[in-house]
Design an enzyme around this catalytic site. Structure first.
Site, PDB file in Angstrom:
ATOM      1  N   GLU A  42       0.842  -1.297  -0.055  1.00 43.77           N
ATOM      2  CA  GLU A  42      -0.031   0.245  -0.076  1.00 43.77           C
ATOM      3  C   GLU A  42       0.957   1.385  -0.048  1.00 43.77           C
ATOM      4  O   GLU A  42       0.628   2.208  -0.538  1.00 43.77           O
ATOM      5  CB  GLU A  42      -0.829  -0.231   1.080  1.00 43.77           C
ATOM      6  N   GLU A  66       2.335   1.719  -3.454  1.00 44.75           N
ATOM      7  CA  GLU A  66       1.164   2.453  -4.204  1.00 44.75           C
ATOM      8  C   GLU A  66       1.121   3.675  -3.970  1.00 44.75           C
ATOM      9  O   GLU A  66       0.777   4.580  -4.771  1.00 44.75           O
ATOM     10  CB  GLU A  66      -0.206   1.521  -3.933  1.00 44.75           C
ATOM     11  N   CYS A  90      -8.199  -1.536   4.163  1.00 45.49           N
ATOM     12  CA  CYS A  90      -7.897  -2.700   4.859  1.00 45.49           C
ATOM     13  C   CYS A  90      -9.199  -3.309   5.560  1.00 45.49           C
ATOM     14  O   CYS A  90      -9.527  -4.281   6.097  1.00 45.49           O
ATOM     15  CB  CYS A  90      -6.935  -2.735   5.643  1.00 45.49           C
ATOM     16  N   SER A 107      -7.175   2.511  -1.984  1.00 43.39           N
ATOM     17  CA  SER A 107      -5.994   1.737  -2.504  1.00 43.39           C
ATOM     18  C   SER A 107      -6.581   0.273  -2.949  1.00 43.39           C
ATOM     19  O   SER A 107      -7.764  -0.078  -2.490  1.00 43.39           O
ATOM     20  CB  SER A 107      -5.262   1.237  -1.086  1.00 43.39           C
ATOM     21  N   LYS A 137     -15.722  -9.177   7.978  1.00 43.69           N
ATOM     22  CA  LYS A 137     -14.771 -10.078   7.516  1.00 43.69           C
ATOM     23  C   LYS A 137     -15.106 -11.370   7.011  1.00 43.69           C
ATOM     24  O   LYS A 137     -14.694 -11.958   6.130  1.00 43.69           O
ATOM     25  CB  LYS A 137     -13.382 -10.234   8.135  1.00 43.69           C
ATOM     26  N   GLU A 143     -16.593 -10.429   3.810  1.00 39.67           N
ATOM     27  CA  GLU A 143     -15.483 -10.178   2.920  1.00 39.67           C
ATOM     28  C   GLU A 143     -14.925 -11.564   2.328  1.00 39.67           C
ATOM     29  O   GLU A 143     -14.954 -11.636   0.948  1.00 39.67           O
ATOM     30  CB  GLU A 143     -14.540  -9.420   3.408  1.00 39.67           C
ATOM     31  N   GLU A 160     -15.338 -12.967  -5.707  1.00 38.78           N
ATOM     32  CA  GLU A 160     -13.724 -12.431  -6.385  1.00 38.78           C
ATOM     33  C   GLU A 160     -12.503 -13.174  -5.489  1.00 38.78           C
ATOM     34  O   GLU A 160     -11.671 -12.927  -5.853  1.00 38.78           O
ATOM     35  CB  GLU A 160     -13.573 -10.985  -6.578  1.00 38.78           C
ATOM     36  N   CYS A 191     -10.366  -1.964  15.235  1.00 32.83           N
ATOM     37  CA  CYS A 191     -10.707  -3.386  15.372  1.00 32.83           C
ATOM     38  C   CYS A 191     -10.786  -3.913  16.830  1.00 32.83           C
ATOM     39  O   CYS A 191     -11.385  -4.736  16.968  1.00 32.83           O
ATOM     40  CB  CYS A 191      -9.800  -4.346  14.592  1.00 32.83           C
TER      41      CYS A 191
END
Ligand code: HC1
Ligand code: SF4
Length: 568
Positions: A276, A279, A296, A316, A355, A358, A363, A502
């Site tokens: 990241e 990037e 994230c 990102s 999560k 996710e 994908e 978190c």
């Protein structure tokens, strides 16, 4: 309840409470997850006889945490309460019969008992409303709802999406979605804070621990667990271990639960920082889309996709550490260990409900094989330990497994708000100045529980302006200014959906019940301070992984496995 042979139901009645018996059957491989309808918590269970409780073995009763009688005394035989013993048992039985997941930890019952409120059979029995299953992981049972509005407030004021509201139906006040759409189709970000706010089990999360027990019992599978940075913060409180003991203790606990390999996904937090920040530096150099938002937190990603798709180019492209770890284990570790991908069962352990959502996205299942096969929350992990009667004295602390053993303090900080930005700054400043960062590693101004924090870091002519946001409603003003084309004065913006990050995730136990958010944060900060490596880019296992597998940061292979795309 179990769909299938009546014998199972009868076995349930033979001395153990239903859901624990079912978990136990799963644990030993007698039944499969597919035979269970977790959303059905009433029906046949309603008729369980009183002797079911009374015949429960004493050790089992003593194990029952917090039944809320006489301020959570654990043993029914020794209950001293404002209620007569019979009334207290009748009250307890009612909750036991209903099979509610909250029955031993129900705030509503705690309050009722504390105020000497006795259960009286209602004059009017309300008709049963079918369980609502309009989200892959969140289940709602109107029959248990007391219309307290805590879920509505958690969604609107704690997290921010504001998708729930009251509505009236057949003379009853119920909670539903504001838009009337199924929950999954709204701007719900799947954070699960509504579930944690519910005092009485009307909202529940579908557990995946049965699937995990099945995999552990399957000799053809190599079952790998990896555990998120924030989980160690509650391990410390729950088992009474110090911050420096928490990581090895956690590795020992997971081995005791039966996992074949145990990795720390702080390792993937380090990988995320390298990808990241590279990037970010490329965007700065090439005058790309700025500011760059972190990606994230899946709750935040869901929010952007559902509510503000205009800012997708600012996100990102990095996958979250969870999905980077899944892809790395399935593609790198499987080769290294010579295990076929389909025989590798990968379990992520996190403080987060989003999560689960996710990992279930299509994908992240290339060729139909999921990168992360199951996601269990810290609360589910503690429950698994409880089911196997694992206690502190049974745990042999140990190191995490190779080849992802080394982690940095920067990666550990991910678990609290500001941690991702702080870890990124530790790399970005070094790269921008070309000098090793030695004396200013702590960016305390972006730590803590404020909804919006900011810092400008200047070193040797380099300048990075950072904002750190937690709680999605706190992101809205900045996002709306970016959409209007205004200059917001930041280069990098970290957003975590849960307030404080978190450590406040809904997959953790509710903070006030076992510890405080400050204590959770201090566990992570102390681990970072005493870590051998405090910068992600110095982690020797990360450097080796690039050398042997990915090549360099943002390489073609890294893009293929560690980056993603978003859909409005
Ligand atoms: Fe988090 Fe993250 S820090 S999002 O809070 O970036 O869940 O701990 O696992 O993926 O690493 C959660 C925690 C977690 C990811 C990391
Ligand atoms: Fe999950 Fe953490 Fe985001 Fe909350 S802040 S939704 S726990 S990733």
């Amino acid at each position: 309840c179990v769909t299938g042979p009546a014998t199972v139901i009868q076995a349930v009645g033979a001395g153990r409470r239903a859901s624990e018996a079912i978990d136990s059957f799963l644990m030993h491989g007698y039944i499969k997850e597919s035979q269970i309808d977790y959303s059905c918590s009433r029906g046949s269970m309603e008729d369980l006889p009183k002797w079911e409780f009374e015949s429960m073995p004493k050790f089992q009763r003593a194990k029952m945490p917090a039944i809320s009688l006489n301020e959570r005394k654990n043993n029914f035989d020794e209950v001293e309460t404002g209620l007569s013993e019979d009334a207290a048992k009748a009250e307890a039985m009612r909750c036991l019969q209903c099979g509610c997941s909250e029955r031993y930890d129900c705030s509503l019952r705690g309050e009722a008992t504390a105020h000497g409120i006795e259960f009286i059979k209602p004059v009017h029995e309300r008709p049963l409303i079918p369980i609502v299953k309009d989200h892959p992981f969140i289940v709602r049972d109107h029959n248990k709802c007391i219309s307290c509005g805590r879920c509505i407030a958690a969604c609107a004021e704690v997290e921010g999406p504001d998708v729930l509201s009251y509505y009236m139906k057949q003379g009853r006040q119920l909670v539903g979605t504001k838009s009337g759409l199924p929950l999954e189709k709204t701007e719900c970000v799947s954070c699960g804070q509504c579930v944690n706010a519910c005092p009485c089990g009307a909202l529940r999360v579908r557990t995946e621990r049965g699937k995990v027990f099945n995999a552990i019992n399957d000799p053809s599978k190599t079952v790998v667990a990896f555990v998120a940075p924030a989980v160690r913060s509650i391990i410390s409180s729950h088992f009474g271990v110090t911050y420096d003991e928490a990581s090895p203790f956690m590795a020992g606990l997971l081995k005791k639960l039966g996992f074949d390999k145990v990795f720390d996904f702080t390792f993937a937090a380090d990988l995320t920082i390298v990808e990241e920040t590279t990037e970010f530096l490329t965007r700065v150099e090439s005058k790309g889309v700025m500011p760059q938002f972190t990606s994230c937190c899946p709750g935040w990603v869901n929010y952007v996709e559902r509510k503000y798709p205009e800012i997708i180019p600012h996100l990102s492209t990095c996958k979250s550490p969870q999905m980077m770890m899944g892809a790395t284990v399935k593609n790198h570790y499987s080769k290294l260990a010579g295990i076929d991908k389909k025989d590798l069962y990968v379990v992520s352990i996190v403080p987060c409900i989003a999560k689960k959502f996710e990992a279930y996205r299509p994908e992240f299942a290339p060729e139909g094989i999921r990168d992360v096969d199951a996601v269990i929350t810290s609360s589910e992990m503690l429950k698994m330990a409880d089911l196997k009667f694992i206690e502190t004295k049974d745990i042999v602390p140990q190191e995490f497994d190779e080849p992802y053993k080394q982690v940095s303090g920067a990666g550990i900080l991910f678990g609290a708000s500001g941690g991702v930005a702080e870890a990124a700054l530790r790399m970005a400043v070094e790269k921008l100045t070309g000098k090793a960062l030695t004396d200013h590693l702590d960016f305390e101004e972006i730590r803590g529980f404020e909804g919006v924090k900011e810092a400008t870091v200047e070193a040797d002519g380099a300048k990075v302006r950072v904002a750190v946001i937690s709680g999605l409603h706190n992101a809205e003003p900045i996002v709306e200014r970016i959409i209007k084309g205004e200059e917001v004065g930041y280069d990098l913006i970290e957003v975590m959906a849960c307030p404080g990050g978190c450590i406040c995730g809904a997959g953790h136990p509710v903070p006030e019940k076992i510890d405080s958010l400050e204590k959770r944060q201090s566990v992570l900060v102390n681990i970072d301070k005493t870590s051998k490596y405090r910068k992600s880019q110095e982690n020797p296992d990360i450097l080796r992984l690039y050398k042997e597998f990915f090549g360099e940061a943002n390489s073609h292979l890294a893009h293929e496995l560690l980056h993603t795309h978003y859909s409005p």
